[in-house]
Design a protein around this motif. Structure first.
Motif, PDB file in Angstrom:
ATOM      1  N   ALA A 264       0.840  -1.195   0.000  1.00 19.75           N
ATOM      2  CA  ALA A 264       0.000   0.000   0.000  1.00 19.75           C
ATOM      3  C   ALA A 264       0.876   1.247   0.000  1.00 19.75           C
ATOM      4  O   ALA A 264       1.913   1.294   0.663  1.00 19.75           O
ATOM      5  N   PHE A 265       0.430   2.264  -0.745  1.00 22.87           N
ATOM      6  CA  PHE A 265       1.152   3.531  -0.827  1.00 22.87           C
ATOM      7  C   PHE A 265       0.157   4.681  -0.684  1.00 22.87           C
ATOM      8  O   PHE A 265      -0.742   4.832  -1.518  1.00 22.87           O
ATOM      9  N   ALA A 266       0.305   5.467   0.372  1.00 28.92           N
ATOM     10  CA  ALA A 266      -0.550   6.646   0.543  1.00 28.92           C
ATOM     11  C   ALA A 266      -0.126   7.710  -0.458  1.00 28.92           C
ATOM     12  O   ALA A 266       1.065   8.019  -0.581  1.00 28.92           O
ATOM     13  N   ILE A 267      -1.102   8.268  -1.187  1.00 29.20           N
ATOM     14  CA  ILE A 267      -0.755   9.236  -2.219  1.00 29.20           C
ATOM     15  C   ILE A 267      -1.927  10.175  -2.478  1.00 29.20           C
ATOM     16  O   ILE A 267      -3.090   9.766  -2.460  1.00 29.20           O
ATOM     17  N   ASP A 268      -1.599  11.433  -2.738  1.00 25.85           N
ATOM     18  CA  ASP A 268      -2.555  12.403  -3.251  1.00 25.85           C
ATOM     19  C   ASP A 268      -2.322  12.470  -4.753  1.00 25.85           C
ATOM     20  O   ASP A 268      -1.301  13.003  -5.213  1.00 25.85           O
ATOM     21  N   ILE A 269      -3.246  11.931  -5.533  1.00 24.89           N
ATOM     22  CA  ILE A 269      -3.011  11.838  -6.978  1.00 24.89           C
ATOM     23  C   ILE A 269      -3.057  13.192  -7.677  1.00 24.89           C
ATOM     24  O   ILE A 269      -2.707  13.296  -8.857  1.00 24.89           O
TER      25      ILE A 269
ATOM     26  N   ASP B  72       6.970   9.879  -7.202  1.00 23.77           N
ATOM     27  CA  ASP B  72       7.558   9.201  -6.046  1.00 23.77           C
ATOM     28  C   ASP B  72       6.969   7.804  -5.869  1.00 23.77           C
ATOM     29  O   ASP B  72       7.711   6.848  -5.613  1.00 23.77           O
ATOM     30  N   MET B  73       5.643   7.670  -6.034  1.00 18.17           N
ATOM     31  CA  MET B  73       5.040   6.348  -5.874  1.00 18.17           C
ATOM     32  C   MET B  73       5.546   5.378  -6.932  1.00 18.17           C
ATOM     33  O   MET B  73       5.896   4.231  -6.624  1.00 18.17           O
TER      34      MET B  73
END
Length: 252
Positions: free
Chosen positions: A58-63, A71-72
């Motif tokens: 899982a990767f927390a991200i603001d798309i 970065d993701m």
């Protein structure tokens, strides 16, 4: 389609913590893919990653943040070695009449829709080309071809933009072995359930126009279809919009 035919492939799925994204992630994982889940709520993503197994992360991200997308993708490459499948599912949806939708809402829809889709595609394209090809699945909507566009103009404009970008990517990247498709799903996601609750009469009338007379299931109907589209059986299909909506929309 057999279990294991996506073994060894790495898939990024945005908005993977619930609904359609979760359904797609589970179906890809069941076919052997290692899934990288992106979204805003880390605990939901981690729960789905545990369901997926096979090393899912899982990767927390603001798309809406271009640097966060880069970065993701870099972290996915560090963790898994590359990217073979990209599913652009996450998006903020601006609904309402043209006079009601604010500039800020429309901008957020654009930033999380066409712009985020393009950024993810551009970040993954060289990685897929290096591995000899890949599959990109972008999400559009039957709102783009509604018989009555009132109240859906900004949403449809954003989703139509994604279709146009997908067609261009399919044409430009086909020589690299990269297939690009859009799907237009109806599914029993939290977003759809919220729409039904807020507009029950409109929803009831809407559902009567679906020939199969039901809403699709996130995993069994939408996820399984996407997993199949990513497999070798559809290796000659690109640039198309696939309506996973029980036969309702006409994209001709």
């Amino acid at each position: 389609m057999s279990d294991g035919e996506l073994k060894g492939q790495v898939a990024i799925v945005t908005g993977g913590g619930q609904g359609v994204g979760r359904g797609i992630a589970l179906s890809l994982a069941r076919r052997g893919a290692t899934v990288a889940l992106g979204g805003r709520t880390l605990d939901k993503l981690e729960a789905v990653a545990a369901e997926c197994g096979n090393g899912a992360r899982a990767f927390a991200i603001d798309i809406k943040d271009g640097a966060a997308i880069e970065d993701m993708v870099a972290k996915v490459v560090d963790a898994f070695g590359g990217v073979d499948i990209l599913v652009n599912n996450a998006q903020e949806v601006p609904l309402g009449t043209l006079l009601d939708v604010t500039d800020e809402q429309f901008q957020a829809g654009f930033d999380s829709g066409p712009l985020a889709t393009m950024r993810f595609m551009k970040a993954c394209q060289p990685l897929m080309a290096k591995r000899g090809g890949g599959v990109i699945i972008n999400l559009t909507s039957s709102a783009t071809v509604r018989w009555d566009m009132a109240g859906y103009g900004t949403y449809a404009a954003i989703k139509q933009g994604i279709r146009s970008l997908s067609r261009a990517a399919a044409a430009e990247w086909g020589p690299d072995g990269i297939r690009v498709l859009t799907i237009a799903p109806h599914a029993d996601s939290p977003a759809l359930k919220g729409w039904i609750e807020s507009r029950p009469e409109e929803a009831a009338a809407f559902f009567k126009t679906i020939p199969l007379r039901r809403i699709g299931r996130c995993e069994e109907d939408i996820g399984e279809a996407v997993a199949a589209l990513c497999g070798p059986s559809f290796r000659y299909l690109t640039g198309a919009t696939i309506p996973l909506d029980g036969g309702q929309a006409n994209f001709d």
